[in-house]
Each structure stands twice: as structure tokens, then as C-alpha cells.
Enzyme design. Structure first.
Site, PDB file in Angstrom:
ATOM      1  N   GLU A   3       0.807  -1.228   0.000  1.00  0.00           N
ATOM      2  CA  GLU A   3       0.000   0.000   0.000  1.00  0.00           C
ATOM      3  C   GLU A   3       0.843   1.283   0.000  1.00  0.00           C
ATOM      4  O   GLU A   3       0.317   2.366  -0.250  1.00  0.00           O
ATOM      5  CB  GLU A   3      -0.964  -0.004   1.191  1.00  0.00           C
ATOM      6  CG  GLU A   3      -2.148  -0.956   1.039  1.00  0.00           C
ATOM      7  CD  GLU A   3      -3.237  -0.410   0.127  1.00  0.00           C
ATOM      8  OE1 GLU A   3      -2.983  -0.362  -1.104  1.00  0.00           O
ATOM      9  OE2 GLU A   3      -4.303  -0.037   0.632  1.00  0.00           O
ATOM     10  N   THR A  32      -6.183   9.817  -3.319  1.00  0.00           N
ATOM     11  CA  THR A  32      -6.015   9.217  -1.991  1.00  0.00           C
ATOM     12  C   THR A  32      -5.010  10.015  -1.148  1.00  0.00           C
ATOM     13  O   THR A  32      -5.190  10.202   0.052  1.00  0.00           O
ATOM     14  CB  THR A  32      -5.543   7.743  -2.123  1.00  0.00           C
ATOM     15  OG1 THR A  32      -6.380   7.100  -3.084  1.00  0.00           O
ATOM     16  CG2 THR A  32      -5.641   6.996  -0.818  1.00  0.00           C
TER      17      THR A  32
HETATM   18  P1  ADP Z   1      -9.044   3.261  -3.192  1.00  0.00           P
HETATM   19  O1  ADP Z   1      -8.670   2.532  -1.929  1.00  0.00           O
HETATM   20  O2  ADP Z   1      -9.672   4.558  -2.965  1.00  0.00           O
HETATM   21  O3  ADP Z   1      -9.789   2.407  -4.155  1.00  0.00           O
HETATM   22  P2  ADP Z   1      -6.562   2.990  -4.165  1.00  0.00           P
HETATM   23  O4  ADP Z   1      -6.057   2.392  -2.913  1.00  0.00           O
HETATM   24  O5  ADP Z   1      -6.914   2.111  -5.288  1.00  0.00           O
HETATM   25  O6  ADP Z   1      -7.750   3.825  -3.852  1.00  0.00           O
HETATM   26  O7  ADP Z   1      -5.443   3.992  -4.655  1.00  0.00           O
HETATM   27  C1  ADP Z   1      -5.319   4.315  -5.980  1.00  0.00           C
HETATM   28  C2  ADP Z   1      -3.876   4.705  -6.269  1.00  0.00           C
HETATM   29  O8  ADP Z   1      -3.016   3.580  -6.146  1.00  0.00           O
HETATM   30  C3  ADP Z   1      -3.740   5.210  -7.695  1.00  0.00           C
HETATM   31  O9  ADP Z   1      -2.887   6.332  -7.656  1.00  0.00           O
HETATM   32  C4  ADP Z   1      -3.074   4.056  -8.428  1.00  0.00           C
HETATM   33  O10 ADP Z   1      -2.277   4.494  -9.497  1.00  0.00           O
HETATM   34  C5  ADP Z   1      -2.211   3.433  -7.325  1.00  0.00           C
HETATM   35  N1  ADP Z   1      -1.929   2.010  -7.559  1.00  0.00           N
HETATM   36  C6  ADP Z   1      -0.716   1.424  -7.537  1.00  0.00           C
HETATM   37  N2  ADP Z   1      -0.807   0.103  -7.782  1.00  0.00           N
HETATM   38  C7  ADP Z   1      -2.096  -0.168  -7.979  1.00  0.00           C
HETATM   39  C8  ADP Z   1      -2.811  -1.376  -8.276  1.00  0.00           C
HETATM   40  N3  ADP Z   1      -2.207  -2.539  -8.470  1.00  0.00           N
HETATM   41  N4  ADP Z   1      -4.142  -1.291  -8.364  1.00  0.00           N
HETATM   42  C9  ADP Z   1      -4.782  -0.094  -8.190  1.00  0.00           C
HETATM   43  N5  ADP Z   1      -4.161   1.074  -7.936  1.00  0.00           N
HETATM   44  C10 ADP Z   1      -2.826   1.045  -7.816  1.00  0.00           C
END
Ligand code: ADP
Length: 318
Positions: free
Chosen positions: A136, A189
Site C-alpha cells: 500500500e 487518496t
Molecule cells: P481506493 O482505496 O480509494 O480504491 P486505491 O487504494 O486504489 O484507492 O489507490 C489508488 C492509487 O493507487 C492510484 O494512484 C493508483 O495508481 C495506485 N496504484 C498502484 N498500484 C495499484 C494497483 N495494483 N491497483 C490499483 N491502484 C494502484
């Protein structure tokens, strides 16, 4: 689609998750049975780590292993195993990144479970959560355990302590279901973290302790209504409200349609409502929230979910 597996490959799936649930900031999380990410990890003959991403929002997801939550998890697992193997990681996104539904956590959790099997590490669920939380860092800038804990363990979890990591899983009442709405707006985020207060007023702290305790009391008493009373957050949500236009309007619509409680899901922009499905129609609550967004000109996707299973292997090839 037919996917050909190589010499040694593991395919896993991990669910969408909703963190916080109101007053349980960074502490409460729930796995949802409605959306998921699928990951295939395959050994390569060379020492390259190659990431491919398909599906929802895949074009915005970095492919460098250090910037992708799945890549970071794979690197950490190789380090723990003392291996230098090259890997091909294919991520099939069912969860839109930046939705507030644990998109990056699902990729991290699915990869942790796949790598654990591939490398024969036999890590415990808590150790898997620790590794997935490191993943994360690629999305939030620091390790976060709320979404990944729910994504690994399934159901509802609460984090007792971060260091050392201790997580409790609890069964929710059978009639606890969720109505969710995912609006077409962007909430970064990292910005959602930056707007948080550095200090908390004592009155608000007392409020949030009372509410978080009420949510857990609701679970113990098998009462969705009491759980819903625990979803009012006086600290985080007011600081983030301006990032989601129409938040209060949508929350009011959910409550009017019969939700027991409603809150921003994770860092948003999704909004999650808890519904007693023995008394109310979960779809009606989801549609009421969608209509409320539409009234202010924002399109959104309504979803219904039950507490879901954790990350698991769906195929392996020796
Ligand atoms: P949420 O928890 O709100 O759904 P995320 O935790 O998916 O948000 O955060 C999105 C961010 O994480 C984006 O900037 C995205 O580019 C990055 N990120 C990095 N690796 C991944 C992945 N494998 N899947 C999704 N988002 C990713």
C-alpha cells in the site's frame, strides 16, 4: 478469455473492501462480495519483474514494480524468501483505482496470497497482511492495513494494534448488507490524507470513541440499527466533505430510503450505506443515492454488497 499458464503459476482473487465505516478510521474494514481483482503470478526464466494491468482504470496504474502495490508485494515476498526469481504479474482490475473501495489493496492482497503459494512461504494471515500493507506504500505513501486486512481475511475486521500487527475478525449480523454508490468524480487518496487534521478536539475524540464502540456493540447485539448509529464520524468526514460534492445530500437520501447508517467509503468518493436487509430493500437505498448524485449533475454507479470472502487461490499450475 483463455489464459495459458506457464510452468509454475498461481491465480488468485481478492475482494473490494470498504475502510473506516464512519468512526473506525484506519481501524475498521469490511470485504465486499461485489467487485474483485484477479491476479496471475508466473515465474520467468530471466530475472525481470514484468507487470501487466487490464480492466477498470488500468491505464492509470503504474507498471514499475516499485510503484505498483502488487509489484511492491512481490518484491517484499522475494526478499523474505531470499529468491531472485523473475516474475510475470498480470492484474485484471475489477475495482476502479481511487474509488474508495480498496482497489490497490485488492491487487496487493491477491499478490501476497499468490506469492505465498508460489514461493511456499506458509505465511500466517497476519504476516500476509503485513506484506500486503507494505504494498500500500505504492498507493498511499505509507503502509496501511485496514483495506488489506479485510481483503486477506474477508468479512469485517478491526485492527487492534499496528505494531505489532493484531487483527480481529468478527461476523456481522446476517441481515447486514451494504448499498454503495461510486460517483464519477476523482478524489486523490494522497490529498484525502493531506486534508486530515493533525490534532483532534477532545469533544470529537469522545464522540468518535462512542460511535466506534457503538458499531461494535451493534455487532455483538446482532443489531444493524445500532451498528448504523456508530457510523457518524466527527473527525475525518468533516475534513474530507469538500472533496465530495453532494456528500450530505446523498447521505440524507440514503437515510431517507431506510439506511441504518452511511459514511464515505475509505478516502472516497464512494459512499457506503449499511442496510438492515430484513427490513429494507438494499437496491432502493443504492438507487436513492444514485438519484441524489444525479440531482446535482453527477453520474454514479450504484452497487449492492454483502460481506465477502477474503483473497484466495482459484488456480495453480505446477
Ligand atoms: P481506493 O482505496 O480509494 O480504491 P486505491 O487504494 O486504489 O484507492 O489507490 C489508488 C492509487 O493507487 C492510484 O494512484 C493508483 O495508481 C495506485 N496504484 C498502484 N498500484 C495499484 C494497483 N495494483 N491497483 C490499483 N491502484 C494502484
Amino acid at each position: 478469455m483463455v489464459i495459458t499458464l506457464g510452468l509454475r503459476a498461481v491465480e488468485t482473487i481478492a475482494p473490494a473492501t470498504s475502510a473506516n465505516l464512519g468512526a473506525g478510521f484506519d481501524v475498521f474494514g469490511v470485504a465486499l462480495d461485489t467487485l474483485s481483482d484477479r491476479v496471475i503470478v508466473e515465474r520467468r526464466k530471466d530475472d525481470i519483474i514484468k507487470i501487466e494491468v487490464y480492466g477498470e482504470g488500468s491505464s492509470e496504474i503504474p507498471l514499475e514494480p516499485e510503484k505498483n502495490t502488487a509489484g511492491l508485494v512481490a518484491l517484499e515476498m522475494l526478499k523474505r524468501a531470499g529468491e531472485k526469481s523473475g516474475l510475470s504479474i498480470k492484474i485484471y482490475k475489477g475495482i476502479k483505482p481511487g474509488s474508495g473501495l480498496g482497489s490497490s489493496a485488492a491487487s496487493a492482497a491477491a499478490t501476497a496470497v499468490a506469492m505465498n503459494d508460489l514461493l511456499g512461504l506458509n505465511l500466517t494471515p497476519t504476516q500476509l497482511i503485513e506484506v500486503a500493507a507494505i504494498g500500500e506504500i505504492a498507493s498511499a505513501g505509507s503502509p496501511h492495513a485496514d483495506n488489506v486486512s479485510a481483503a486477506i481475511m474477508g468479512g469485517f475486521i478491526l485492527i487492534v494494534s499496528r505494531d505489532p500487527l493484531e487483527v480481529i475478525k468478527m461476523n456481522l449480523p446476517r441481515n447486514a448488507e451494504f448499498a454503495i454508490v461510486l460517483p464519477e468524480i476523482k478524489v486523490d487518496t494522497r490529498i484525502a490524507r493531506l486534508v486530515l487534521p493533525k490534532q483532534v478536539d477532545l469533544t470529537n475524540m469522545v464522540h468518535n470513541i462512542g460511535r466506534a464502540a457503538t458499531f461494535i456493540a451493534g455487532i455483538a447485539l446482532n443489531s444493524v440499527e445500532i451498528m448504523g448509529k456508530g457510523m457518524i464520524d466527527a473527525v475525518i468526514e468533516p475534513a474530507r466533505a469538500h472533496l465530495i460534492p453532494g456528500l450530505n445530500h446523498v447521505k440524507e437520501a440514503a437515510l431517507k430510503a431506510g439506511a441504518a447508517g452511511v459514511a464515505i467509503s475509505g478516502a472516497g468518493p464512494s459512499i457506503i450505506a449499511l442496510v438492515d436487509s430484513s427490513r429494507r430493500d438494499v437496491r432502493e437505498v443504492a438507487l436513492a443515492m444514485k438519484d441524489a448524485f444525479m440531482e446535482i449533475g453527477i453520474r454514479s454507479r450504484p452497487l449492492c454488497a454483502r460481506p465477502g470472502e477474503g483473497a484466495r487461490i482459484i488456480r495453480r499450475e505446477l
